[in-house]
Write a protein that holds these residues in place. Structure first.
Motif, PDB file in Angstrom:
ATOM      1  N   LEU A  63      -1.698 -10.737  -5.430  1.00  0.00           N
ATOM      2  CA  LEU A  63      -0.688 -10.003  -4.660  1.00  0.00           C
ATOM      3  C   LEU A  63      -0.658 -10.482  -3.202  1.00  0.00           C
ATOM      4  CD1 LEU A  63       1.496  -7.878  -4.614  1.00  0.00           C
ATOM      5  CD2 LEU A  63      -0.260  -6.108  -4.334  1.00  0.00           C
ATOM      6  N   HIS A  64      -1.820 -10.745  -2.630  1.00  0.00           N
ATOM      7  CA  HIS A  64      -1.847 -11.343  -1.280  1.00  0.00           C
ATOM      8  C   HIS A  64      -1.066 -12.664  -1.273  1.00  0.00           C
ATOM      9  CE1 HIS A  64      -4.462  -8.727   0.953  1.00  0.00           C
ATOM     10  NE2 HIS A  64      -5.496  -8.886   0.171  1.00  0.00           N
ATOM     11  N   GLN A  65      -1.331 -13.478  -2.289  1.00  0.00           N
ATOM     12  CA  GLN A  65      -0.680 -14.789  -2.364  1.00  0.00           C
ATOM     13  C   GLN A  65       0.842 -14.631  -2.456  1.00  0.00           C
ATOM     14  OE1 GLN A  65      -2.801 -17.605  -2.335  1.00  0.00           O
ATOM     15  NE2 GLN A  65      -0.871 -18.504  -1.701  1.00  0.00           N
ATOM     16  N   GLU A  66       1.270 -13.635  -3.217  1.00  0.00           N
ATOM     17  CA  GLU A  66       2.718 -13.406  -3.360  1.00  0.00           C
ATOM     18  C   GLU A  66       3.343 -13.031  -2.012  1.00  0.00           C
ATOM     19  OE1 GLU A  66       2.107 -11.747  -7.913  1.00  0.00           O
ATOM     20  OE2 GLU A  66       3.115 -10.467  -6.454  1.00  0.00           O
ATOM     21  N   PHE A  67       2.679 -12.148  -1.263  1.00  0.00           N
ATOM     22  CA  PHE A  67       3.209 -11.773   0.055  1.00  0.00           C
ATOM     23  C   PHE A  67       3.215 -12.987   0.995  1.00  0.00           C
ATOM     24  CE2 PHE A  67       1.785  -7.211  -0.921  1.00  0.00           C
ATOM     25  CZ  PHE A  67       3.062  -6.812  -1.236  1.00  0.00           C
ATOM     26  N   PHE A  68       2.136 -13.750   0.947  1.00  0.00           N
ATOM     27  CA  PHE A  68       2.067 -14.935   1.807  1.00  0.00           C
ATOM     28  C   PHE A  68       3.207 -15.905   1.477  1.00  0.00           C
ATOM     29  CE2 PHE A  68       0.639 -19.245   2.692  1.00  0.00           C
ATOM     30  CZ  PHE A  68       0.379 -19.148   4.053  1.00  0.00           C
ATOM     31  N   ASN A  69       3.413 -16.133   0.195  1.00  0.00           N
ATOM     32  CA  ASN A  69       4.490 -17.038  -0.216  1.00  0.00           C
ATOM     33  C   ASN A  69       5.864 -16.522   0.210  1.00  0.00           C
ATOM     34  OD1 ASN A  69       2.583 -18.643  -1.413  1.00  0.00           O
ATOM     35  ND2 ASN A  69       3.003 -17.955  -3.506  1.00  0.00           N
ATOM     36  N   ALA A  70       5.994 -15.206   0.303  1.00  0.00           N
ATOM     37  CA  ALA A  70       7.281 -14.612   0.692  1.00  0.00           C
ATOM     38  C   ALA A  70       7.508 -14.682   2.192  1.00  0.00           C
ATOM     39  CB  ALA A  70       7.337 -13.159   0.221  1.00  0.00           C
ATOM     40  N   GLY A  71       6.494 -15.081   2.944  1.00  0.00           N
ATOM     41  CA  GLY A  71       6.693 -15.273   4.382  1.00  0.00           C
ATOM     42  C   GLY A  71       5.858 -14.388   5.289  1.00  0.00           C
ATOM     43  N   SER A  72       4.976 -13.584   4.729  1.00  0.00           N
ATOM     44  CA  SER A  72       4.170 -12.694   5.568  1.00  0.00           C
ATOM     45  C   SER A  72       3.322 -13.498   6.558  1.00  0.00           C
ATOM     46  CB  SER A  72       3.230 -11.844   4.704  1.00  0.00           C
ATOM     47  OG  SER A  72       3.967 -10.994   3.857  1.00  0.00           O
ATOM     48  N   GLY A  73       3.397 -13.103   7.806  1.00  0.00           N
ATOM     49  CA  GLY A  73       2.566 -13.725   8.835  1.00  0.00           C
ATOM     50  C   GLY A  73       1.275 -12.960   9.065  1.00  0.00           C
ATOM     51  N   VAL A  74       1.200 -11.764   8.500  1.00  0.00           N
ATOM     52  CA  VAL A  74      -0.018 -10.949   8.541  1.00  0.00           C
ATOM     53  C   VAL A  74      -0.273 -10.431   7.140  1.00  0.00           C
ATOM     54  CG1 VAL A  74      -1.094  -8.825   9.394  1.00  0.00           C
ATOM     55  CG2 VAL A  74       0.357 -10.188  10.932  1.00  0.00           C
ATOM     56  N   LEU A  75      -1.482 -10.583   6.664  1.00  0.00           N
ATOM     57  CA  LEU A  75      -1.893  -9.959   5.403  1.00  0.00           C
ATOM     58  C   LEU A  75      -2.854  -8.832   5.732  1.00  0.00           C
ATOM     59  CD1 LEU A  75      -2.511 -13.114   3.167  1.00  0.00           C
ATOM     60  CD2 LEU A  75      -0.485 -11.629   3.220  1.00  0.00           C
ATOM     61  N   GLN A  76      -2.569  -7.654   5.185  1.00  0.00           N
ATOM     62  CA  GLN A  76      -3.461  -6.521   5.396  1.00  0.00           C
ATOM     63  C   GLN A  76      -4.517  -6.503   4.304  1.00  0.00           C
ATOM     64  OE1 GLN A  76      -1.756  -2.654   6.901  1.00  0.00           O
ATOM     65  NE2 GLN A  76       0.049  -3.450   5.866  1.00  0.00           N
ATOM     66  N   ALA A  77      -5.773  -6.546   4.723  1.00  0.00           N
ATOM     67  CA  ALA A  77      -6.846  -6.349   3.747  1.00  0.00           C
ATOM     68  C   ALA A  77      -6.667  -4.964   3.122  1.00  0.00           C
ATOM     69  CB  ALA A  77      -8.199  -6.454   4.437  1.00  0.00           C
ATOM     70  N   LEU A  78      -6.925  -4.885   1.823  1.00  0.00           N
ATOM     71  CA  LEU A  78      -6.736  -3.593   1.140  1.00  0.00           C
ATOM     72  C   LEU A  78      -7.955  -2.689   1.388  1.00  0.00           C
ATOM     73  CD1 LEU A  78      -5.152  -1.646  -0.505  1.00  0.00           C
ATOM     74  CD2 LEU A  78      -5.943  -2.779  -2.585  1.00  0.00           C
ATOM     75  N   THR A  79      -8.015  -2.199   2.623  1.00  0.00           N
ATOM     76  CA  THR A  79      -9.110  -1.305   3.005  1.00  0.00           C
ATOM     77  C   THR A  79      -8.576   0.088   3.323  1.00  0.00           C
ATOM     78  OG1 THR A  79      -8.933  -2.179   5.269  1.00  0.00           O
ATOM     79  CG2 THR A  79     -10.609  -3.151   3.829  1.00  0.00           C
ATOM     80  N   PHE A  80      -7.329   0.322   2.918  1.00  0.00           N
ATOM     81  CA  PHE A  80      -6.721   1.650   3.017  1.00  0.00           C
ATOM     82  C   PHE A  80      -7.535   2.629   2.175  1.00  0.00           C
ATOM     83  CE2 PHE A  80      -3.808   4.950   1.696  1.00  0.00           C
ATOM     84  CZ  PHE A  80      -3.056   5.197   2.828  1.00  0.00           C
ATOM     85  N   PHE A  81      -7.841   3.792   2.730  1.00  0.00           N
ATOM     86  CA  PHE A  81      -8.649   4.814   2.039  1.00  0.00           C
ATOM     87  C   PHE A  81     -10.033   4.282   1.660  1.00  0.00           C
ATOM     88  CE2 PHE A  81      -5.167   7.931   0.327  1.00  0.00           C
ATOM     89  CZ  PHE A  81      -5.170   8.575   1.549  1.00  0.00           C
ATOM     90  N   ALA A  82     -10.583   3.393   2.489  1.00  0.00           N
ATOM     91  CA  ALA A  82     -11.927   2.862   2.205  1.00  0.00           C
ATOM     92  C   ALA A  82     -12.953   3.373   3.207  1.00  0.00           C
ATOM     93  CB  ALA A  82     -11.910   1.341   2.153  1.00  0.00           C
ATOM     94  N   THR A  83     -12.745   4.586   3.736  1.00  0.00           N
ATOM     95  CA  THR A  83     -13.860   5.221   4.452  1.00  0.00           C
ATOM     96  C   THR A  83     -14.859   5.718   3.405  1.00  0.00           C
ATOM     97  OG1 THR A  83     -12.707   7.343   4.449  1.00  0.00           O
ATOM     98  CG2 THR A  83     -12.522   6.001   6.453  1.00  0.00           C
ATOM     99  N   ARG A  84     -16.112   5.844   3.822  1.00  0.00           N
ATOM    100  CA  ARG A  84     -17.162   6.215   2.869  1.00  0.00           C
ATOM    101  C   ARG A  84     -16.875   7.555   2.196  1.00  0.00           C
ATOM    102  NH1 ARG A  84     -22.058   4.188   2.026  1.00  0.00           N
ATOM    103  NH2 ARG A  84     -21.958   2.961   3.944  1.00  0.00           N
ATOM    104  N   GLU A  85     -16.343   8.498   2.948  1.00  0.00           N
ATOM    105  CA  GLU A  85     -16.134   9.835   2.395  1.00  0.00           C
ATOM    106  C   GLU A  85     -15.058   9.830   1.308  1.00  0.00           C
ATOM    107  OE1 GLU A  85     -15.360  14.038   1.996  1.00  0.00           O
ATOM    108  OE2 GLU A  85     -13.871  12.545   2.589  1.00  0.00           O
ATOM    109  N   LYS A  86     -13.967   9.141   1.576  1.00  0.00           N
ATOM    110  CA  LYS A  86     -12.895   9.058   0.574  1.00  0.00           C
ATOM    111  C   LYS A  86     -13.383   8.312  -0.673  1.00  0.00           C
ATOM    112  CE  LYS A  86      -8.638   8.883  -1.147  1.00  0.00           C
ATOM    113  NZ  LYS A  86      -7.901  10.037  -1.640  1.00  0.00           N
ATOM    114  N   LEU A  87     -14.118   7.235  -0.458  1.00  0.00           N
ATOM    115  CA  LEU A  87     -14.648   6.497  -1.603  1.00  0.00           C
ATOM    116  C   LEU A  87     -15.680   7.333  -2.362  1.00  0.00           C
ATOM    117  CD1 LEU A  87     -14.960   2.864  -0.162  1.00  0.00           C
ATOM    118  CD2 LEU A  87     -13.311   3.699  -1.850  1.00  0.00           C
ATOM    119  N   ASN A  88     -16.462   8.133  -1.644  1.00  0.00           N
ATOM    120  CA  ASN A  88     -17.412   9.040  -2.298  1.00  0.00           C
ATOM    121  C   ASN A  88     -16.693   9.925  -3.299  1.00  0.00           C
ATOM    122  OD1 ASN A  88     -20.097   8.778  -1.626  1.00  0.00           O
ATOM    123  ND2 ASN A  88     -19.906   9.898   0.292  1.00  0.00           N
ATOM    124  N   ARG A  89     -15.589  10.505  -2.876  1.00  0.00           N
ATOM    125  CA  ARG A  89     -14.877  11.441  -3.750  1.00  0.00           C
ATOM    126  C   ARG A  89     -14.271  10.737  -4.956  1.00  0.00           C
ATOM    127  NH1 ARG A  89     -10.771  13.572  -0.881  1.00  0.00           N
ATOM    128  NH2 ARG A  89     -11.411  12.615   1.063  1.00  0.00           N
TER     129      ARG A  89
END
Ligand SMILES: [Zn+2]
Length: 315
Positions: A63-89
Motif C-alpha cells: 500500500l505504501h508503494q501504491e501511494f508512492f507510485n501515485a505521486g505521494s511526496g510524504v508517506l505516513q508510517a502506519l503508527t496511527f493508534f499505536a500508543t501503548r495503551e491503545k495497543l494494550n486494549r
C-alpha cells in the motif's frame, strides 16, 4: 535526500498519501471491531489498530508503494493508534516497540529516499473515557510513542485525528520536546463548527500554531466539499501553512462526520465519494493556498492520483 518538510512547504503544495487502516480493512488485514462492539462511539473500543505492520508487513509495504507510485511526496508510517495503551486494549501492548519500528521501516523502504516519512500520532482515546483527568497519562503515552518514532528515524510527525484541542496541545508539547517538527490536524465531529472540547476551527488553528505546529488543519471525518469551509476559517486565522487530508465519504447537513453516520463501518461503500471530488479539491486547494493535501479514510492510490491531477490542473 529530498528537501526537508519545511522546504517542501515553502516551495509548493506537498502531496501526502491516502488512508491506510480502512483500505487495509477492506483488503482483509485490519479488524474494524464491528463484530464485537458498537464502533464509532468515539469512546475507545478496540478497532482499527496497526498490528498489520508486524502480522502482514507485505500488505502494508504494497500500500505504501501504491501511494508512492501515485505521486505521494510524504508517506505516513502506519503508527496511527499505536500508543501503548491503545495497543494494550487490542492485545498488542507488549509489541508497542516493534509495531512502531516496523511501521517506520516499511514506510522508509517504500519512500526510498525519494519521499519523506512521517510518523503518525493520534488521540489516546483516554479523554473520551476518563475526561481531562487522563491528561498526565496521555502525555506519558505521547512522549513514549514520539520517542519510538524519533529513534526509528521519521523525518517529522503528523499529529492527526484529534477530537479535542487540549489533547492535541499535549501531543504538540511532546513533539516540541522531542525536537521533531509536527504538522497538526484536528478532526471535527459531529459538526465542523467546533471540536469535541468546544473550540472553533479558527481557535484550534491559532492554538496549534502557537504551540509550534509547522502546518495546521484538518483530516478525516468529512469529504472535501464539507471540509473546505472549516479550512478557510483556519487559513484566515494563522500565518502557518494549512494542511488538509479529507475522507472520501459523503456526510450530511445534520451529521458532518462519517464515523457518526449509520453506514460506519460496514456500509461505507454506499457513501463513497468519487475520486473526481479529490481532483476538484486538489485544484481548489492549490488556488486557495492550502499547502499540504492528502486523503484520509476511503482514499486509495486512485484518490492520490486524482489529487495530483487537480494540483497539476491549477498551475
Ligand atoms: Zn481518516
Amino acid at each position: 535526500m529530498p528537501p526537508r518538510i519545511l522546504e517542501l512547504l515553502e516551495n509548493g503544495v506537498v502531496l501526502g498519501d491516502g488512508g491506510y487502516l480502512l483500505e487495509l480493512e477492506r483488503r482483509g488485514y485490519v479488524d474494524s471491531g464491528s463484530r464485537r462492539e458498537k464502533v464509532g462511539t468515539g469512546r475507545g473500543s478496540g478497532q482499527f489498530t496497526p498490528e498489520v505492520a508486524i502480522e502482514h508487513p507485505e500488505a502494508l509495504r504494497l500500500l505504501h508503494q501504491e501511494f508512492f507510485n501515485a505521486g505521494s511526496g510524504v508517506l505516513q508510517a502506519l503508527t496511527f493508534f499505536a500508543t501503548r495503551e491503545k495497543l494494550n486494549r487490542a492485545g498488542y501492548g507488549a509489541q508497542t516497540e516493534v509495531i512502531n519500528q516496523a511501521a517506520v521501516r516499511l514506510a522508509r523502504e517504500a519512500a526510498d529516499d525519494r519521499a519523506l516519512v512521517a510518523g503518525s500520532v493520534s488521540r489516546t482515546q483516554l479523554f473520551e473515557r476518563e475526561g481531562p483527568s487522563a491528561a498526565s497519562h496521555a502525555r506519558d503515552l505521547f512522549a513514549e510513542q514520539i520517542r519510538l518514532l524519533r529513534d526509528a528515524g521519521v523525518d517529522f510527525l503528523i499529529l492527526e485525528t484529534f477530537f479535542r484541542l487540549d489533547e492535541m496541545l499535549l501531543a504538540l508539547d511532546c513533539a516540541a520536546k522531542s525536537g521533531l517538527l509536527a504538522v497538526a490536524t484536528m478532526s471535527f465531529r459531529p459538526l465542523i463548527t467546533q471540536c469535541s472540547d468546544g473550540h472553533t476551527p479558527a481557535e484550534c488553528a491559532r492554538a496549534m500554531a502557537d504551540a509550534g505546529a509547522i502546518a495546521v488543519g484538518a483530516n478525516c471525518e468529512q469529504e472535501p466539499e464539507r471540509m473546505l469551509p472549516l479550512l478557510r476559517q483556519m487559513r484566515e486565522s494563522v500565518k502557518v501553512p494549512i494542511a488538509a487530508q479529507p475522507a472520501a465519504f459523503r456526510t450530511t447537513a445534520e451529521c458532518h462526520s462519517f464515523t457518526r453516520m449509520p453506514q460506519f463501518p460496514d456500509e461505507l461503500e454506499t457513501i463513497q465519494v468519487s475520486r473526481k471530488a479529490f481532483t476538484a479539491f486538489g485544484r481548489i486547494a492549490k488556488t486557495e493556498g492550502i499547502r499540504y493535501v492528502g486523503g484520509c479514510c476511503g482514499c486509495n492510490a486512485a484518490y492520490v492520483r486524482a489529487l495530483a491531477d487537480g494540483l497539476a490542473e491549477a498551475k
